[in-house]
Design a protein around this motif. Structure first.
Motif, PDB file in Angstrom:
ATOM      1  N   VAL A   5       0.840  -1.204   0.000  1.00  0.00           N
ATOM      2  CA  VAL A   5       0.000   0.000   0.000  1.00  0.00           C
ATOM      3  C   VAL A   5       0.876   1.256   0.000  1.00  0.00           C
ATOM      4  N   ILE A   6       1.917   1.246   0.817  1.00  0.00           N
ATOM      5  CA  ILE A   6       2.841   2.383   0.848  1.00  0.00           C
ATOM      6  C   ILE A   6       3.529   2.531  -0.502  1.00  0.00           C
ATOM      7  N   ALA A   7       3.929   1.406  -1.081  1.00  0.00           N
ATOM      8  CA  ALA A   7       4.595   1.431  -2.388  1.00  0.00           C
ATOM      9  C   ALA A   7       3.695   2.037  -3.454  1.00  0.00           C
ATOM     10  N   LEU A   8       2.427   1.636  -3.452  1.00  0.00           N
ATOM     11  CA  LEU A   8       1.475   2.170  -4.425  1.00  0.00           C
ATOM     12  C   LEU A   8       1.301   3.672  -4.254  1.00  0.00           C
ATOM     13  N   MET A   9       1.210   4.109  -3.008  1.00  0.00           N
ATOM     14  CA  MET A   9       1.041   5.529  -2.717  1.00  0.00           C
ATOM     15  C   MET A   9       2.244   6.330  -3.228  1.00  0.00           C
ATOM     16  N   MET A  10       3.450   5.826  -2.981  1.00  0.00           N
ATOM     17  CA  MET A  10       4.656   6.537  -3.410  1.00  0.00           C
ATOM     18  C   MET A  10       4.790   6.539  -4.923  1.00  0.00           C
ATOM     19  N   SER A  11       4.491   5.404  -5.548  1.00  0.00           N
ATOM     20  CA  SER A  11       4.559   5.322  -6.998  1.00  0.00           C
ATOM     21  C   SER A  11       3.596   6.318  -7.637  1.00  0.00           C
ATOM     22  N   GLN A  12       2.407   6.385  -7.082  1.00  0.00           N
ATOM     23  CA  GLN A  12       1.411   7.340  -7.594  1.00  0.00           C
ATOM     24  C   GLN A  12       1.897   8.772  -7.406  1.00  0.00           C
ATOM     25  N   ALA A  13       2.539   9.042  -6.289  1.00  0.00           N
ATOM     26  CA  ALA A  13       3.050  10.390  -6.031  1.00  0.00           C
ATOM     27  C   ALA A  13       4.115  10.788  -7.048  1.00  0.00           C
ATOM     28  N   VAL A  14       4.971   9.825  -7.417  1.00  0.00           N
ATOM     29  CA  VAL A  14       6.000  10.104  -8.419  1.00  0.00           C
ATOM     30  C   VAL A  14       5.355  10.358  -9.781  1.00  0.00           C
ATOM     31  N   HIS A  15       4.402   9.511 -10.155  1.00  0.00           N
ATOM     32  CA  HIS A  15       3.782   9.627 -11.475  1.00  0.00           C
ATOM     33  C   HIS A  15       2.907  10.868 -11.603  1.00  0.00           C
ATOM     34  N   THR A  16       2.414  11.371 -10.487  1.00  0.00           N
ATOM     35  CA  THR A  16       1.597  12.592 -10.529  1.00  0.00           C
ATOM     36  C   THR A  16       2.424  13.826 -10.154  1.00  0.00           C
ATOM     37  N   GLU A  17       3.743  13.639 -10.142  1.00  0.00           N
ATOM     38  CA  GLU A  17       4.701  14.728  -9.937  1.00  0.00           C
ATOM     39  C   GLU A  17       4.529  15.433  -8.594  1.00  0.00           C
ATOM     40  N   GLN A  18       4.159  14.660  -7.580  1.00  0.00           N
ATOM     41  CA  GLN A  18       4.134  15.200  -6.225  1.00  0.00           C
ATOM     42  C   GLN A  18       5.499  15.053  -5.558  1.00  0.00           C
ATOM     43  N   MET A  19       6.316  14.179  -6.114  1.00  0.00           N
ATOM     44  CA  MET A  19       7.707  14.040  -5.689  1.00  0.00           C
ATOM     45  C   MET A  19       8.503  13.548  -6.889  1.00  0.00           C
TER      46      MET A  19
END
Length: 239
Positions: free
Chosen positions: A85-99
């Motif tokens: 779940v954490i991995a999915l959240m971080m991956s999504q953050a990278v792909h949506t340019e939040q990090m």
């Protein structure tokens, strides 16, 4: 108005959220461990004063969060901790340019600096043998970026597990998953055999320090590895 009536007068989503919180509280207050069964839908419905539909939806939420596991024909149980779940959240953050990838690498650097230090202290002979084996595989896989990626991930995962802190494998895995698409690209950017060998040699230094249980050298070697990798990311515009 009774507590039950007050709950049922609320919006459905609020009822589910309340039931989720109540279920988490129930697990904690009853000191349930991994694999322990939770009350049935009927029992929880009566205990929480909500419908079985609300309980069922709360189960779905907790299952999606990997806090419990549910299966047809058997009672819900407390689930083992893992980091998808954490991995999915971080991956999504990278792909949506939040990090950015660089920011993820920076966070990983901090986590792995401590992880490798603990691995040097607590590693078993099996851990040491596996790390050396993985480095040899990396050395022989110059023309296979996919195998290099898989081996690199296994190398860092082995270090995290060798730390004997169950949180580090989850953190390393989650941070790695956030930029998994970078790995094959990263290995392909090594322009010649000398660059490839230099990268493998940095992994060798990390492994050797852990094998010798030299915690200071292990931290230094890991820092050198991350410094070189981040510079490579910047040079190739893989942000």
């Amino acid at each position: 108005m009774t507590n039950s009536q007050e709950k049922n007068s609320a919006a459905p989503q609020t009822l589910v959220e309340s039931a989720v919180n109540d279920l988490i509280k129930y697990i904690r207050e009853n000191h349930l461990k991994v694999g322990d069964p939770i009350l049935s839908e009927r029992e929880l419905s009566e205990k929480l004063g909500v419908s079985r539909t609300v309980v069922r939806e709360a189960f779905k939420v907790l299952a999606a969060m990997h806090i419990i596991e549910v299966g047809a024909g058997r009672r819900a149980r407390v689930r083992k901790m893992e980091g998808s779940v954490i991995a999915l959240m971080m991956s999504q953050a990278v792909h949506t340019e939040q990090m950015s990838t660089q920011q993820v690498w920076d966070a990983r650097r901090t986590v792995e600096a401590r992880s490798v230090e603990l691995a040097a202290i607590h590693r078993t002979q099996q851990d040491a043998d596996k790390l050396l084996q993985l480095v040899n595989t990396m050395r022989d896989s110059e023309d296979d970026p996919i195998l290099m990626t898989q081996t690199d991930l296994a190398f860092h995962s082995t270090i995290a597990k060798a730390s004997r802190n169950p949180l580090y494998p989850i953190l390393v895995s989650s941070l790695t998953s956030a930029m998994i698409e970078f790995y094959p690209k990263g290995w392909r950017t090594l322009s010649d055999k000398a660059e490839h060998d230099a990268m493998v040699n940095r992994h060798q230094k990390i492994a050797d320090a852990i094998v010798k249980q030299d915690r200071e050298q292990a931290v230094i070697a890991m820092a050198e590895h991350f410094n070189a990798t981040i510079l490579k990311i910047i040079d190739n515009g893989l942000t």
